[in-house]
Design an enzyme around this catalytic site. Structure first.
Site, mmCIF file in Angstrom:
data_model
loop_
_atom_site.group_PDB
_atom_site.id
_atom_site.type_symbol
_atom_site.label_atom_id
_atom_site.label_comp_id
_atom_site.label_asym_id
_atom_site.label_seq_id
_atom_site.Cartn_x
_atom_site.Cartn_y
_atom_site.Cartn_z
ATOM 1 N N ASP A 157 0.870 -1.166 0.000
ATOM 2 C CA ASP A 157 0.000 0.000 0.000
ATOM 3 C C ASP A 157 0.915 1.226 0.000
ATOM 4 O OD1 ASP A 157 -2.093 1.803 0.106
ATOM 5 O OD2 ASP A 157 -3.217 0.699 1.628
ATOM 6 N N TRP A 158 0.343 2.380 -0.272
ATOM 7 C CA TRP A 158 1.139 3.593 -0.494
ATOM 8 C C TRP A 158 1.819 4.061 0.798
ATOM 9 C CZ3 TRP A 158 -0.610 1.281 -4.309
ATOM 10 C CH2 TRP A 158 -0.554 1.759 -5.609
#
Ligand code: NOJ
Length: 870
Positions: free
Chosen positions: A289-290
């Site tokens: 995920d970012w």
């Protein structure tokens, strides 16, 4: 007597009702996660064979930097998409364009806003899940997106009441989610676009998912919160739908922000190396995920294949991968075989779905709506400007499908005196509620939809998309009435209580109908809407809707309540109120909201949806909740309820819900009969044994550091993540102090000779024996009413053990039946449907306890039962 206190105070299980002791002991604060190395290299088995062949042919020709480029995002806002990797221009291979969302293409125009995952959950319709996936896939593809960041099965919906992102997924039931997740993936990938199954795993609340975000909210935590989950619950609940995703051939998986058992989900070797890549035999790649990548070497050795958005913190110009991965390979802390495996997996995902031939270059840019702008938005126009948005309209006639899903996902909860459908002859139709109207700032007026103004058609955050139009209930119902020259009035200002009262009284006097619209919203943790940090802080309706409902229903004895919400809300008082004649839950229906609800209200569509979660009386009924204040510097989310979430918890603790899981009325009636069970002749289950072949390497890496420095002829964009070194001295390049530090290398992580196959393992979804069909269960369903209607016969199993849930869903099928007609529905039961996860054997086992099946129209309306002779 021992009792187990859950993490919030008002639920205590006495002995007899306790979850399995392992669930309690396996979900303690500071629980740890076992190490599992080496990281399994892909085998290209089954449907991946051709894709692996193509990928390997390419990887064999790549330089070290080119391989690294495939694994690393170029940095936040440096290219068009929310995430973009480097490519191999020399061979005409473009970088991946990774773009949200699970409801359409985020951050661009001329795209559709599809109904949310929770609505697809409410349809219980695998065909619609597939069709929606396919339609979204086409839109992503035509915008130039190679990876659509969805669908979602984590959050699964542990705290079914309040979490920020449950609505992005389908249901807290893993079986229902698994089926709809898989068909969504098949739909997306049928278009040439890769799907990304997210968030793996345990992302069950937004609070404390990230340190900087939590600090902004005033919480002083040192690491993201840890979802502490015992092994059985992990397998039976949270990983279950991901097994369906892998079986469906999903190209990529996104690991989540949270820790699981105190190890970062994106460098948790047990979850990535062992469960995902070994037990489930996943052949694709894992992206973070970012900003969820917490390290380079340790994360890579634990199974992470791609880092997103590439930089460590958004826009900081540094990366755990990129040049640091180049160094790590050169100094031997990341072996070449591991990098090759990452590159092969990433390219194979692309070839698997035909992304190489199907997807054009991105024709939009996420960071501005303007036609012309900075090419590298993060560093501004000094580094190049040009045509960034071509405004390509990719919608086709998807509005039709969106309307169909909107109506097919509207759950009819109450319909006294058969008040619905409306026949459109009411003398006066009045619509009340802000949720019926427009957002005066525009329907895309709040960035990321992070507000609840006007009608609610989607939640907020990365799970939403802009909408090309938004048909409000006010507009659609007015159109309905006016087309017959009836009388229509609406009040969408919830504070105009004087006017609301007066209109409601008048409607009542003339024998008209009052429709009240209400909402409750939630979204991703980065936005705080009215003190809700992603997760809702309570279960009440928003926008002051309760006051509107109270005022209208006080005088109007034909009040119909419509709820647009992200999940359960407190509605017991409305169920009991005799002036409220009907209640409909319409979820988050997307752009065709008003048309979809009008279709149901006016009977063009007979409602067939069923609740994909439980509506309880009050929040303590659920037995799970969000942790709102940190209980430690590293917040500990102890999943001590084990598998008893949602209806399993209500059943277990004998709590009567307001509306149970699987419940939904129709304008017709159905009868169930003739349950038959057919046992099929299948081979015995064989636990997998043996070991893999040695890790392959592709091509040769040049160890001369001077061949890996930044090329002289290339303009260097500031803060952009490149793969090259800035010094021939590895210990100086990028100051990568930890690299070459062998203490970071877990035992066995560099072992390239083989890894052993766990008993439950097999390529593409685990041991094939788990998917063998052991029984066919058949039932007849008759439409005993007078109108055509959809019914969703549901099959539940009692697994029979002392710690098993009373029943678990293991079959459903949405069928359309003519009045008087009987259809036979078949439920195939696979071995895994009857099995439990045995923590000692580390395998699925069909226990010796008696297995019963129950069939009916909801989790609490199951007229037919039979015993399965296993
Ligand atoms: C964070 C979210 O958790 C994830 O779902 C999303 O895909 C990325 N941001 C990219 O926007």
């Amino acid at each position: 007597m021992t009792s187990y206190t859950l993490q919030f105070p008002d639920v205590t299980y006495p002995d007899a009702l306790s979850p399995h002791p392992n669930a309690v002991s396996g979900a303690q604060s500071n629980q740890t996660s076992p190490p599992r190395y080496p990281s399994p290299w892909g085998s290209g088995a089954g449907e991946w064979a051709e894709a692996y062949k193509k990928a390997i042919e390419v990887v064999e020709q790549l330089t070290l930097e080119e391989k690294v480029n495939l694994t690393t995002g170029t940095g936040w806002q440096q290219e068009q998409c929310v995430g973009q990797t480097g490519g191999v221009p020399r061979l005409g291979i473009r970088g991946h364009c990774l773009q949200d969302s699970p409801v359409g293409v985020r951050y661009t125009d001329f795209v559709s806003l599809f109904p949310a995952g929770i609505n697809v959950g409410a349809t219980w319709d695998k065909r619609l899940a597939y069709e929606r996936g396919r339609a979204m896939g086409f839109e992503s593809r035509d915008k130039g997106v190679t990876v659509q960041l969805g669908p979602v099965a984590g959050a699964l919906g542990r705290a079914s009441l309040a979490t920020g992102r449950n609505w992005e997924g389908f249901s807290p039931d893993p079986y229902l989610t698994g089926k709809l997740f898989a068909d969504s993936i098949r739909g997306i990938q049928s278009t040439g676009v890769q799907a990304c199954a997210k968030h793996y795993v345990g992302n069950e609340q937004e609070h404390f998912r990230q340190v900087p975000e939590s600090r902004d909210y005033g919480f002083n935590i040192t690491q993201p919160g840890s979802s502490n989950i015992d092994d059985q619950t992990l397998h039976e609940l949270y990983v279950w739908p991901f097994a369906d995703a892998v079986k469906a051939g999903v190209a990529s998986v996104m690991c989540s922000y949270n820790l699981v058992n105190n190890s970062q989900a994106c460098q948790n070797s047990y979850l990535l190396n062992h469960v995902l890549k070994s037990e489930l035999g996943f052949q694709g790649y894992v992206m973070s995920d970012w900003q969820a990548t917490a390290s380079g070497v340790p994360a890579i050795l634990a199974g992470l294949d791609m880092t997103m958005a590439g930089d460590i913190r958004f826009g900081d110009g540094s990366s755990y991968f990129g040049p640091n991965l180049t160094i790590a390979v050169l100094n031997g802390t990341v072996p070449q075989w591991r990098l090759d495996d990452m590159a092969v997996r990433i390219l194979a995902g692309w070839y698997l779905v035909g992304g190489d031939t199907e997807v054009p270059n991105p024709n939009f840019q996420s960071w501005t709506p303007d036609t012309f702008g900075a090419v590298h938005a993060h560093v501004g126009s000094a580094w190049g400007t040009g045509l960034v948005n071509q405004h390509v309209d990719v919608r086709r006639e998807h509005g039709r499908l969106i309307r169909e899903i909107g109506a097919a996902s509207t759950v009819l909860l109450k319909n006294d005196r058969g008040i619905l459908p409306l026949n459109n002859t009411a003398r006066l139709t009045a619509v009340f509620g802000e949720d019926a109207g427009n957002n005066p700032n525009g329907h895309n007026g709040c960035r990321n939809h992070a507000c609840d103004i006007g009608t609610l058609a989607t939640g907020w955050g990365s799970g939403q998309a802009s909408s090309p139009y938004l048909v409000s209930p006010d507009a659609a119902i007015q159109h309905e009435v006016v087309s017959r020259f009836g009388s229509y009035e609406s009040i969408t200002n919830n504070s105009a209580l004087t006017q609301i009262n007066a209109l409601a009284r008048r409607v009542n006097d003339v024998g008209g109908v009052c429709l009240v619209f209400s909402s409750a919203d939630s979204g991703e943790g980065f936005a705080n809407v009215d003190g809700n940090y992603g997760d809702r802080k309570n279960l009440t309706l928003w926008q002051g809707a309760d006051a509107v409902i109270a005022n209208v229903s006080a005088t109007c004895n034909n009040t119909i309540l419509v709820i647009h919400s992200v999940g359960a809300v407190e509605i017991e008082q409305y169920k009991e109120n005799p002036n409220i004649t009907a209640i409909l839950w319409a979820g988050l229906p997307g752009e065709q909201s008003g048309n979809a609800i009008a279709d149901v209200l006016y009977g063009r569509v007979n409602p067939g949806a069923k609740l994909p979660f439980t509506m309880g009386r009050k929040r303590s009924d659920y037995g799970t909740d969000v942790l709102y204040t940190p209980n430690q510097e590293v917040p500990q989310f102890n999943f001590q309820e084990g598998v008893f979430i949602d209806y399993r918890g209500f059943d277990h603790r004998n709590i009567t819900p307001v509306y149970e899981f699987g419940f939904g009325l129709s304008y017709t009636t159905f009868e169930y009969s003739d349950l038959v069970v057919e046992k099929l002749d299948v081979a015995d289950y064989k636990p997998t044994t043996g070991t893999s072949r040695p890790a392959p390497t592709y091509g040769k890496i040049d160890n001369d550091t001077s061949t890996h420095t930044f090329p002289q002829n290339l303009t260097r964009i500031p803060l952009y993540i490149y793969p090259w070194l800035n010094s021939t001295n590895l210990s100086e390049s990028y100051g990568a102090a930890n690299y070459g530090n062998n203490s970071l290398i877990p035992q066995n992580a560099l072992n390239n000779s083989s890894y052993s196959y766990p008993p439950s393992s097999g390529p593409n979804g685990g041991n094939q024996g788990l998917w063998d069909i052991l029984f066919h269960t058949r039932v007849n369903v008759t439409n005993t009413g007078s109108v055509l209607g959809d019914e969703v016969p549901q099959l539940y199993i009692s697994l029979g053990g002392p710690y098993d849930p009373k029943i678990v869903l293991r079959g459903f099928e949405r069928v359309r039946i003519n009045p008087g007609e009987t259809v036979q529905v078949t439920f195939p039961l696979a071995r895994r449907d009857l099995a439990s996860w045995d923590t000692e054997k580390q395998d699925w086992v069909v226990s010796g306890y008696e297995k019963k099946v129950f069939v009916g129209s909801s989790s609490r309306d199951l007229p037919l039962k039979a015993v399965l002779k296993v």
